[in-house]
Design a protein around this motif. Sequence first.
Motif: not given
Length: 210
Positions: A136, A168-169, A171-174, A181
């Motif tokens: 991050p 990358l694919e 971490a954007t999906q909670p 996190g």
Amino acid sequence: MFNKILSNSFLIILLLVIRPASANVSLVVLGDSLSAGYGISQADTWVADIERRWQRTHPEFSIINASISGDTTQGGLNRLRDVVARHQPDAVFIELGGNDGLRGFQIDSIQRNLTQMIEYLHGEGIYVALSQIEIPPNMGRRYTSEFSALFGAVAEQHDVPLVPFFMLEIATQPNLMQSDGIHPNLAAQEKIADMMEPKLREILQHVATL
């Protein structure tokens, strides 16, 4: 008769020297908590998922999880000789650096540790693949950019494949992340295995032809 014996002897030598495509080959995953399975059972990690798949479809391939939660590139370098001695792998996939970046370790130090790992493994005749790692932007734009770039630089310098960062694919999906996190949850492991299995299989298929 003598010519037949010579022909048979030559064939045996060829079989001993040339490794067949079906030869058993192994890969060690040298990683941190993202591969070690922080917060979940070792048997439920994406690495274990791939192992089960290969037992059914590619029994000539094996994968060993030598990942430790919290590990850094220095930690990986420190324990690398023992890992190699214990498992005698044909290939090593290095998934380290995230903890270094999150702690703001010096870029030169991270790069040096990765380089020393790769050079040692190459010296032992072991094939190496390196994971791209991203962090991050907490450490600032400059540091984050330099950190991201170092993996490609190391891979290019030592002519090793650079594998895209699987998080990358994820971490954007909670729904695929633990409450912190940072770490993938149980539901994410199969998806990571789906992404990583063909990449790691390709590595071992290549190694089997060397």
